[in-house]
Scaffold this motif. Structure first.
Motif, PDB file in Angstrom:
ATOM      1  N   ALA A  13       0.835  -1.205   0.000  1.00 18.93           N
ATOM      2  CA  ALA A  13       0.000   0.000   0.000  1.00 18.93           C
ATOM      3  C   ALA A  13       0.869   1.253   0.000  1.00 18.93           C
ATOM      4  CB  ALA A  13      -0.937  -0.006   1.210  1.00 18.93           C
ATOM      5  N   GLN A  14       1.942   1.227   0.772  1.00 23.60           N
ATOM      6  CA  GLN A  14       2.840   2.374   0.820  1.00 23.60           C
ATOM      7  C   GLN A  14       3.536   2.572  -0.522  1.00 23.60           C
ATOM      8  OE1 GLN A  14       3.381   4.581   3.695  1.00 23.60           O
ATOM      9  NE2 GLN A  14       3.909   5.646   1.834  1.00 23.60           N
ATOM     10  N   LEU A  15       3.952   1.492  -1.160  1.00 28.18           N
ATOM     11  CA  LEU A  15       4.567   1.591  -2.492  1.00 28.18           C
ATOM     12  C   LEU A  15       3.599   2.209  -3.496  1.00 28.18           C
ATOM     13  CD1 LEU A  15       6.644  -1.645  -3.187  1.00 28.18           C
ATOM     14  CD2 LEU A  15       7.417   0.707  -3.348  1.00 28.18           C
ATOM     15  N   ASP A  16       2.344   1.792  -3.446  1.00 28.36           N
ATOM     16  CA  ASP A  16       1.334   2.354  -4.349  1.00 28.36           C
ATOM     17  C   ASP A  16       1.177   3.856  -4.111  1.00 28.36           C
ATOM     18  OD1 ASP A  16       0.899  -0.149  -5.448  1.00 28.36           O
ATOM     19  OD2 ASP A  16      -0.925  -0.536  -4.290  1.00 28.36           O
ATOM     20  N   GLU A  17       1.178   4.250  -2.844  1.00 30.27           N
ATOM     21  CA  GLU A  17       1.046   5.675  -2.506  1.00 30.27           C
ATOM     22  C   GLU A  17       2.251   6.457  -3.035  1.00 30.27           C
ATOM     23  OE1 GLU A  17       1.120   8.350   1.503  1.00 30.27           O
ATOM     24  OE2 GLU A  17      -0.043   6.505   1.584  1.00 30.27           O
ATOM     25  N   GLU A  52      12.539   1.395  -6.403  1.00 28.79           N
ATOM     26  CA  GLU A  52      12.942   0.078  -6.891  1.00 28.79           C
ATOM     27  C   GLU A  52      13.659  -0.716  -5.805  1.00 28.79           C
ATOM     28  OE1 GLU A  52      11.874  -1.376  -9.700  1.00 28.79           O
ATOM     29  OE2 GLU A  52      10.719   0.471  -9.815  1.00 28.79           O
ATOM     30  N   GLU A  53      14.500  -0.037  -5.016  1.00 25.92           N
ATOM     31  CA  GLU A  53      15.169  -0.693  -3.895  1.00 25.92           C
ATOM     32  C   GLU A  53      14.131  -1.217  -2.899  1.00 25.92           C
ATOM     33  OE1 GLU A  53      17.937   2.105  -2.193  1.00 25.92           O
ATOM     34  OE2 GLU A  53      19.004   2.312  -4.094  1.00 25.92           O
ATOM     35  N   ALA A  54      13.111  -0.419  -2.659  1.00 28.55           N
ATOM     36  CA  ALA A  54      12.052  -0.837  -1.739  1.00 28.55           C
ATOM     37  C   ALA A  54      11.298  -2.048  -2.293  1.00 28.55           C
ATOM     38  CB  ALA A  54      11.098   0.324  -1.470  1.00 28.55           C
ATOM     39  N   LYS A  55      11.079  -2.061  -3.596  1.00 27.74           N
ATOM     40  CA  LYS A  55      10.401  -3.211  -4.214  1.00 27.74           C
ATOM     41  C   LYS A  55      11.230  -4.482  -4.044  1.00 27.74           C
ATOM     42  CE  LYS A  55       7.719  -0.849  -7.778  1.00 27.74           C
ATOM     43  NZ  LYS A  55       7.519  -0.676  -9.233  1.00 27.74           N
ATOM     44  N   VAL A  56      12.547  -4.352  -4.172  1.00 28.06           N
ATOM     45  CA  VAL A  56      13.427  -5.509  -3.999  1.00 28.06           C
ATOM     46  C   VAL A  56      13.315  -6.030  -2.569  1.00 28.06           C
ATOM     47  CG1 VAL A  56      15.852  -6.241  -3.912  1.00 28.06           C
ATOM     48  CG2 VAL A  56      15.023  -4.894  -5.843  1.00 28.06           C
ATOM     49  N   LYS A  57      13.336  -5.109  -1.605  1.00 23.19           N
ATOM     50  CA  LYS A  57      13.205  -5.518  -0.202  1.00 23.19           C
ATOM     51  C   LYS A  57      11.875  -6.224   0.022  1.00 23.19           C
ATOM     52  CE  LYS A  57      16.967  -3.730   1.602  1.00 23.19           C
ATOM     53  NZ  LYS A  57      18.017  -4.561   2.138  1.00 23.19           N
ATOM     54  N   LEU A  58      10.824  -5.691  -0.564  1.00 26.06           N
ATOM     55  CA  LEU A  58       9.510  -6.306  -0.433  1.00 26.06           C
ATOM     56  C   LEU A  58       9.520  -7.720  -1.009  1.00 26.06           C
ATOM     57  CD1 LEU A  58       6.492  -6.276   0.229  1.00 26.06           C
ATOM     58  CD2 LEU A  58       6.113  -5.087  -1.940  1.00 26.06           C
ATOM     59  N   SER A  59      10.129  -7.877  -2.167  1.00 25.71           N
ATOM     60  CA  SER A  59      10.218  -9.205  -2.789  1.00 25.71           C
ATOM     61  C   SER A  59      10.990 -10.180  -1.915  1.00 25.71           C
ATOM     62  CB  SER A  59      10.884  -9.113  -4.161  1.00 25.71           C
ATOM     63  OG  SER A  59      10.080  -8.389  -5.038  1.00 25.71           O
ATOM     64  N   GLU A  60      12.063  -9.699  -1.301  1.00 24.04           N
ATOM     65  CA  GLU A  60      12.854 -10.549  -0.414  1.00 24.04           C
ATOM     66  C   GLU A  60      12.021 -11.010   0.776  1.00 24.04           C
ATOM     67  OE1 GLU A  60      16.231  -8.144   0.609  1.00 24.04           O
ATOM     68  OE2 GLU A  60      17.204  -8.472  -1.326  1.00 24.04           O
ATOM     69  N   ILE A  61      11.244 -10.105   1.315  1.00 30.25           N
ATOM     70  CA  ILE A  61      10.394 -10.455   2.455  1.00 30.25           C
ATOM     71  C   ILE A  61       9.336 -11.468   2.029  1.00 30.25           C
ATOM     72  CG2 ILE A  61       8.628  -9.573   4.040  1.00 30.25           C
ATOM     73  CD1 ILE A  61      10.384  -7.025   4.254  1.00 30.25           C
ATOM     74  N   GLN A  62       8.715 -11.223   0.881  1.00 27.83           N
ATOM     75  CA  GLN A  62       7.679 -12.137   0.401  1.00 27.83           C
ATOM     76  C   GLN A  62       8.255 -13.535   0.167  1.00 27.83           C
ATOM     77  OE1 GLN A  62       6.388  -9.535  -2.870  1.00 27.83           O
ATOM     78  NE2 GLN A  62       4.315  -9.770  -2.057  1.00 27.83           N
ATOM     79  N   ALA A  63       9.488 -13.614  -0.298  1.00 22.30           N
ATOM     80  CA  ALA A  63      10.096 -14.904  -0.623  1.00 22.30           C
ATOM     81  C   ALA A  63      10.685 -15.614   0.595  1.00 22.30           C
ATOM     82  CB  ALA A  63      11.193 -14.705  -1.664  1.00 22.30           C
ATOM     83  N   SER A  64      10.813 -14.900   1.705  1.00 22.68           N
ATOM     84  CA  SER A  64      11.439 -15.493   2.883  1.00 22.68           C
ATOM     85  C   SER A  64      10.535 -16.553   3.506  1.00 22.68           C
ATOM     86  CB  SER A  64      11.778 -14.418   3.915  1.00 22.68           C
ATOM     87  OG  SER A  64      10.598 -13.828   4.422  1.00 22.68           O
ATOM     88  N   ALA A  65      11.181 -17.523   4.113  1.00 18.88           N
ATOM     89  CA  ALA A  65      10.452 -18.623   4.743  1.00 18.88           C
ATOM     90  C   ALA A  65      10.478 -18.472   6.259  1.00 18.88           C
ATOM     91  CB  ALA A  65      11.071 -19.958   4.344  1.00 18.88           C
ATOM     92  N   GLY A  66       9.452 -18.981   6.886  1.00 18.96           N
ATOM     93  CA  GLY A  66       9.409 -19.006   8.343  1.00 18.96           C
ATOM     94  C   GLY A  66       9.565 -17.644   8.979  1.00 18.96           C
ATOM     95  N   GLU A  67      10.434 -17.584   9.951  1.00 22.51           N
ATOM     96  CA  GLU A  67      10.647 -16.349  10.705  1.00 22.51           C
ATOM     97  C   GLU A  67      11.752 -15.479  10.105  1.00 22.51           C
ATOM     98  OE1 GLU A  67       8.746 -15.389  13.529  1.00 22.51           O
ATOM     99  OE2 GLU A  67       7.531 -16.977  12.646  1.00 22.51           O
TER     100      GLU A  67
END
Length: 96
Positions: A13-17, A52-67
């Motif tokens: 949502a923040q990225l969209d804003e 774009e850097e923020a999008k990469v971080k978001l992708s990393e979080i989405q792809a992370s497993a567990g904790e």
């Protein structure tokens, strides 16, 4: 909804804003005189890079497993704070 899902939704949502804010600033650049246009275009480019850097971080979080996402969240929060500040600064400069 898990904490991770809530966090990802908040970031999306923040990225969209921010994307909308950048679009508004780009429209102002098109209306600016030639001297200011180059300066503003540089700022827009920097904002897009940070986004774009923020999008990469978001992708990393989405792809992370567990904790593991909690560790990534720390770095992500710093990146998000940087873009938030950059956009706020750009808004001030474009409204001068």
């Amino acid at each position: 909804m898990s904490l991770k899902d809530e966090y990802v939704a908040k970031l999306k949502a923040q990225l969209d804003e921010w994307s909308a804010d950048i679009d508004v600033l780009e429209a102002k650049v098109r209306k600016a005189d030639v001297e200011l246009r180059a300066k503003y275009e540089e700022q827009i480019a920097a904002l897009k890079e940070k986004r774009e850097e923020a999008k990469v971080k978001l992708s990393e979080i989405q792809a992370s497993a567990g904790e593991a996402w909690k560790e990534l969240k720390k770095g992500s929060d710093e990146a998000w704070e940087a873009i938030k500040n950059a956009i706020a600064e750009a808004r001030k400069k474009f409204n001068e």
